[in-house]
Scaffold this active site. Structure first.
Site, PDB file in Angstrom:
ATOM      1  N   ASP A  21       0.410  -0.189  -5.444  1.00  0.00           N
ATOM      2  CA  ASP A  21      -0.730   0.636  -5.051  1.00  0.00           C
ATOM      3  C   ASP A  21      -1.802   0.519  -6.132  1.00  0.00           C
ATOM      4  OD1 ASP A  21      -1.086   2.861  -2.748  1.00  0.00           O
ATOM      5  OD2 ASP A  21      -2.283   3.420  -4.484  1.00  0.00           O
ATOM      6  N   ASP A  59       0.674  -1.070   5.097  1.00  0.00           N
ATOM      7  CA  ASP A  59       0.312   0.208   5.726  1.00  0.00           C
ATOM      8  C   ASP A  59      -1.046   0.583   5.148  1.00  0.00           C
ATOM      9  OD1 ASP A  59       0.789   2.499   7.354  1.00  0.00           O
ATOM     10  OD2 ASP A  59       1.270   3.635   5.553  1.00  0.00           O
ATOM     11  N   CYS A 102       0.877  -1.185   0.000  1.00  0.00           N
ATOM     12  CA  CYS A 102       0.000   0.000   0.000  1.00  0.00           C
ATOM     13  C   CYS A 102       0.904   1.221   0.000  1.00  0.00           C
ATOM     14  CB  CYS A 102      -0.927   0.005   1.210  1.00  0.00           C
ATOM     15  SG  CYS A 102      -1.858  -1.522   1.461  1.00  0.00           S
ATOM     16  N   CYS A 105      -2.323   4.729  10.515  1.00  0.00           N
ATOM     17  CA  CYS A 105      -2.137   6.016  11.195  1.00  0.00           C
ATOM     18  C   CYS A 105      -3.438   6.382  11.910  1.00  0.00           C
ATOM     19  CB  CYS A 105      -1.694   7.121  10.235  1.00  0.00           C
ATOM     20  SG  CYS A 105      -2.783   7.408   8.827  1.00  0.00           S
ATOM     21  N   GLY A 125       5.054   6.716  -1.382  1.00  0.00           N
ATOM     22  CA  GLY A 125       6.312   6.050  -1.102  1.00  0.00           C
ATOM     23  C   GLY A 125       7.166   6.551   0.038  1.00  0.00           C
ATOM     24  N   LYS A 177       7.352   5.526   3.159  1.00  0.00           N
ATOM     25  CA  LYS A 177       7.915   4.376   3.872  1.00  0.00           C
ATOM     26  C   LYS A 177       8.739   3.501   2.929  1.00  0.00           C
ATOM     27  CE  LYS A 177       4.134   4.494   7.197  1.00  0.00           C
ATOM     28  NZ  LYS A 177       3.400   5.575   6.500  1.00  0.00           N
TER      29      LYS A 177
END
Length: 397
Positions: free
Chosen positions: A251, A296, A227, A349, A231, A233
């Site tokens: 993605d 993520d 995911c 998050c 970019g 991470k």
């Protein structure tokens, strides 16, 4: 700070675009600031920070002024009163009475959803999921976000970057919990700096910088970031792999991966391949191919309201429920890309257990012992940065 009419109008225009037309605050600020290149750094900072602050405290300001939801002039005037900014003798502000506003502020201090400025449904959700912790976390989410840089260790070190930035009058502080992170002492536009153009750093919150190291990476591994988005991470993973091994960044949105490619070129991250997820077949073709897998996943974003305060006015209970279903779909389908013995990180998050540990428990309950949970961790907004959750799982068979 004296309030000038052109500055005030810029704030009002931005608020109308955010609330009246549903535009994203960061894009609105970027657009509004481009309209007048003659504004100095102080004016530009005032427009950006005041707009964000009014968005953050939208419900409270509307309540204190007792005006319609689109009376942005009253909200700006109220903001000025609360921040001791001299109120100009303008027609738009004539009806505002500072004493009355201060009295109403005292009255509403006991009503959390108004004083902390959140929709009713979100206050209820937070209390249901976090109990007494919700008070401190909600208060922290209303603080202004720090600007944090992540050193690109493919090209430099945090120590060298800190010294280089100081030459451009950018003062930073280090963080023990995120060794590649530098926190700006004063907010400023870092994207114009030579060090950014040279690919020496990215802007990435300190909590977000905890995710890639949590994966227990080693140079030479095959890693899938399923995911990846634009970019942030992925690039951190590349630096930890020292450009050795291979990263597949995936993605569903090609434009996000296009942005990743630009960032990777600037960072000189040479081991990244991108792939658009066009259907379930894209994932199935990669079965048992990854040593490490990062999920993520899309989430409510309720851990990053410091930097995205407009999100709390755009979210809905229906959206949160839909995103929970999507999270279960992703973790159950995408986990098959991991090799037996490989490690997977599920992260969000969000600070809500229903998107975090409860999702991991549901996943493990359906896997018949094929996965186990090695470790989980939280980064809470009350700690000073964004809210994140991360779980490290191992595939056994």
């Amino acid at each position: 700070m004296k309030l000038y009419v052109n500055i005030a109008r810029a704030v009002i225009e931005a608020l109308d675009l955010i609330f009246g037309q549903g535009k994203y605050a960061d894009k609105v600020i970027e657009k509004v600031l481009k309209q007048n290149p003659k504004w100095g750094a102080r004016d530009r900072r005032f427009i950006a920070e005041t707009t964000y602050d009014i968005v953050r405290w939208y419900r409270l300001l509307q309540t204190l002024t007792d005006t319609p939801s689109n009376d942005y002039w009253s909200m700006l005037g109220c903001w000025c009163i609360l921040h001791n900014v001299p109120l100009p003798d303008w027609e738009e502000f004539q009806h505002l009475k500072p004493e009355k506003i201060q009295q109403r502020l005292e009255k509403f201090k006991q009503i959390r959803r108004i004083y902390e400025s959140v929709p009713d449904w979100l206050d209820t959700l937070g209390e249901q999921e976090l109990g007494s912790r919700w008070d401190s976390e909600l208060h922290a989410l209303n603080e202004e976000a720090e600007v944090v840089l992540r050193t690109n260790t493919l090209k430099t070190s945090a120590r060298a970057l800190k010294a280089l930035l100081l030459e451009d009058n950018v003062e930073t502080a280090t963080l023990a919990e995120a060794p590649d992170a530098l926190v700006l002492e004063r907010r400023q536009n870092v994207f114009r700096l030579p060090a950014f153009k040279q690919g020496l750093f990215e802007v990435q919150d300190a909590a977000s910088q905890l995710i890639a190291p949590f994966m227990r990476l080693e140079p030479g591994m095959r890693v899938i970031d399923a995911c990846a988005g634009a970019g942030g991470k992925t690039l951190h993973i590349a630096s930890l792999l020292q450009n050795k091994g291979r990263i597949l960044a995936m993605d569903t949105e090609e434009w996000k991966l296009d942005e990743l490619k630009k960032r990777a070129r600037r960072a000189e991250a040479s081991n990244i391949e991108t792939r658009v997820i066009e259907s379930s077949k894209t994932v199935k073709r990669l079965e048992k191919s990854a040593d490490r897998l990062l999920l993520d996943v899309p989430c409510s974003g309720l851990g990053v309201l410091k930097r995205n305060p407009d999100a709390k006015w755009k979210l809905s209970p229906e959206f949160v429920q839909n995103v929970r279903e999507l999270q279960q779909h992703i973790i159950n389908d995408y986990c098959e890309m991991l090799k037996p013995g490989g490690l997977m990180v599920y992260s969000t998050c969000s600070i809500m257990p229903s998107e975090n540990e409860e999702q991991v428990k549901k996943f493990l309950a359906t896997q018949n012992g094929r996965f186990d949970l090695l470790e989980e961790a939280h980064a809470w907004p009350s700690g000073g940065f964004d809210g994140f959750y991360m779980a490290l799982l191992r595939r056994l068979s």
